[in-house]
Scaffold this active site. Structure first.
Site, PDB file in Angstrom:
ATOM      1  N   ASN A  10       7.658   1.969   1.649  1.00 58.50           N
ATOM      2  CA  ASN A  10       6.581   2.808   2.180  1.00 58.50           C
ATOM      3  C   ASN A  10       5.839   1.989   3.234  1.00 58.50           C
ATOM      4  OD1 ASN A  10       4.319   4.350   2.651  1.00 58.50           O
ATOM      5  ND2 ASN A  10       3.426   4.062   0.615  1.00 58.50           N
ATOM      6  N   TRP A  11       6.086   2.329   4.483  1.00 55.23           N
ATOM      7  CA  TRP A  11       5.468   1.545   5.563  1.00 55.23           C
ATOM      8  C   TRP A  11       4.002   1.896   5.798  1.00 55.23           C
ATOM      9  CZ3 TRP A  11       9.112   0.615  10.365  1.00 55.23           C
ATOM     10  CH2 TRP A  11      10.194  -0.186   9.948  1.00 55.23           C
ATOM     11  N   LYS A  12       3.561   2.997   5.179  1.00 52.51           N
ATOM     12  CA  LYS A  12       2.174   3.448   5.390  1.00 52.51           C
ATOM     13  C   LYS A  12       1.900   3.596   6.897  1.00 52.51           C
ATOM     14  CE  LYS A  12       1.107   1.376   1.021  1.00 52.51           C
ATOM     15  NZ  LYS A  12       0.144   0.826   0.089  1.00 52.51           N
ATOM     16  N   HIS A  97       0.705  10.071  -3.012  1.00 52.46           N
ATOM     17  CA  HIS A  97       0.379   8.638  -3.041  1.00 52.46           C
ATOM     18  C   HIS A  97      -1.126   8.478  -3.301  1.00 52.46           C
ATOM     19  CE1 HIS A  97      -0.294   4.531  -1.757  1.00 52.46           C
ATOM     20  NE2 HIS A  97       0.987   4.328  -1.965  1.00 52.46           N
ATOM     21  N   GLU A  99      -3.272   6.675  -2.036  1.00 55.79           N
ATOM     22  CA  GLU A  99      -4.104   6.608  -0.822  1.00 55.79           C
ATOM     23  C   GLU A  99      -4.384   8.007  -0.292  1.00 55.79           C
ATOM     24  OE1 GLU A  99      -1.699   3.744   1.282  1.00 55.79           O
ATOM     25  OE2 GLU A  99      -2.263   2.248  -0.225  1.00 55.79           O
ATOM     26  N   GLU A 167       2.534   4.074  -9.902  1.00 55.35           N
ATOM     27  CA  GLU A 167       1.875   3.049  -9.093  1.00 55.35           C
ATOM     28  C   GLU A 167       0.427   2.885  -9.564  1.00 55.35           C
ATOM     29  OE1 GLU A 167       3.856   2.476  -5.007  1.00 55.35           O
ATOM     30  OE2 GLU A 167       2.413   4.096  -4.832  1.00 55.35           O
ATOM     31  N   GLY A 173      -1.263  -3.172  -3.025  1.00 62.39           N
ATOM     32  CA  GLY A 173      -1.758  -3.999  -1.930  1.00 62.39           C
ATOM     33  C   GLY A 173      -2.691  -5.118  -2.371  1.00 62.39           C
ATOM     34  N   SER A 213       2.488  -3.944  -5.400  1.00 62.09           N
ATOM     35  CA  SER A 213       2.705  -5.380  -5.170  1.00 62.09           C
ATOM     36  C   SER A 213       4.068  -5.881  -5.645  1.00 62.09           C
ATOM     37  CB  SER A 213       1.578  -6.207  -5.792  1.00 62.09           C
ATOM     38  OG  SER A 213       0.335  -5.872  -5.185  1.00 62.09           O
ATOM     39  N   GLY A 234       5.461  -1.341  -0.763  1.00 61.61           N
ATOM     40  CA  GLY A 234       4.626  -1.205   0.427  1.00 61.61           C
ATOM     41  C   GLY A 234       4.792  -2.395   1.348  1.00 61.61           C
TER      42      GLY A 234
HETATM   43  P1  PGA Z   1       2.260  -2.497  -2.073  1.00 59.47           P
HETATM   44  O1  PGA Z   1       2.182  -0.890  -1.876  1.00 59.47           O
HETATM   45  O2  PGA Z   1       3.678  -2.825  -2.401  1.00 59.47           O
HETATM   46  O3  PGA Z   1       1.822  -3.054  -0.741  1.00 59.47           O
HETATM   47  O4  PGA Z   1       1.344  -2.835  -3.187  1.00 59.47           O
HETATM   48  C1  PGA Z   1       2.904  -0.043  -2.725  1.00 59.47           C
HETATM   49  C2  PGA Z   1       2.620   1.382  -2.370  1.00 59.47           C
HETATM   50  O5  PGA Z   1       1.470   1.722  -2.065  1.00 59.47           O
HETATM   51  O6  PGA Z   1       3.532   2.235  -2.381  1.00 59.47           O
END
Ligand code: PGA
Length: 254
Positions: A10-12, A97, A99, A167, A173, A213, A234
């Protein structure tokens, strides 16, 4: 029941056309091993077309979006429909997600509507659920996740069109990961809930990813947990070397 592992990146909101070199490296680096696992990259919508063009030249990596609108088209400025993602070359879409749940107020009903849209367009959805730190500390983790799982899925989902990603919000993150024991407890619970709702056979088929993470250094331990069928990655998916190391860890514990 053997479920093929899936490693999804997931590149966001990261990635410009200059980043396509990483995709090429991921595609080339996974060529031999990818036949054993599924690999998915979810870049920002602007890069779906160039990446799908690049990937169609060979290799096994698939490309997906990070969100879609519930409608097929219409007066929704700034939105992207599932059909548009599909038209750009996507095969998958991430939905719900944390976010998006936090930044855009997306609740389970919205996620369920978007899931129906994804399936209408022929996309496989990766539906995310996760508890906050406050919920975990209050001992509400399994209840919260059970509610999110129940509310985010419609009755017609199947393992071929829907993947679940657990998640924990506090692990995204932050460099903190849930312990393998915590992940095992949650995934066992989710598997049970899926079986209760959809029947044992269908429930066993859904892939359950862990996200939060995931790094080359912890991937092997997490991928070895029972009922963990892959990862949603991510930050570490932005570097080909790290992402390929996570793919390798998944491949080694098939
Ligand atoms: P992260 O993000 O690996 O940077 O913790 C995971 C995600 O939000 O899908």
């Amino acid at each position: 029941m053997t479920r093929r592992k899936l490693i999804a990146g997931n590149w966001k909101m990261n990635g410009l056309t200059g980043h396509l070199d990483e995709v090429r490296a991921i595609s080339e680096g996974s060529r031999d091993g990818a036949i054993d696992i599924d690999i998915l990259l979810c870049p920002p919508a602007t890069l779906i077309r160039p990446i799908s063009d690049m990937l169609s030249e060979g290799g096994h990596v698939q490309v997906g979006g990070q969100n879609c609108h519930k409608a097929e088209k219409g007066a929704h400025t700034g939105e992207v429909s599932a059909e548009m993602l599909r038209d750009a070359g996507a095969t998958h879409v991430i939905l719900g997600h944390s976010e998006r749940r936090a930044d855009h107020g997306e609740g389970n009903d919205t996620v369920r509507d978007k899931l129906a849209a994804a399936h209408r367009a022929g996309l496989v959805a990766v539906v995310c659920i996760g508890e906050t730190l406050a919920q975990r500390e209050a001992g509400e983790t399994l209840t919260v996740l059970g509610d999110q799982l129940a509310g985010s899925l419609h009755d017609d989902v199947s393992p071929s069109d829907t993947v679940i990603a657990y998640e924990p919000v506090w692990a995204i993150g932050t460099g903190k990961t849930a312990s393998p024991d915590d992940v095992a407890e949650v995934h066992k619970h989710l598997r049970q809930r899926l079986g209760e709702r959809f029947g044992e056979e269908r429930g066993q088929g859904f892939r359950l990813l862990y996200g939060g993470s995931v790094q080359p250094g912890n991937a092997a331990a997490l991928m070895a947990v029972a009922d963990v069928d892959g990862a949603l990655v991510g930050g570490a998916s932005l570097k080909a070397q790290d992402f390929l190391a996570i793919c390798e860890a998944a491949r080694n514990c098939r």
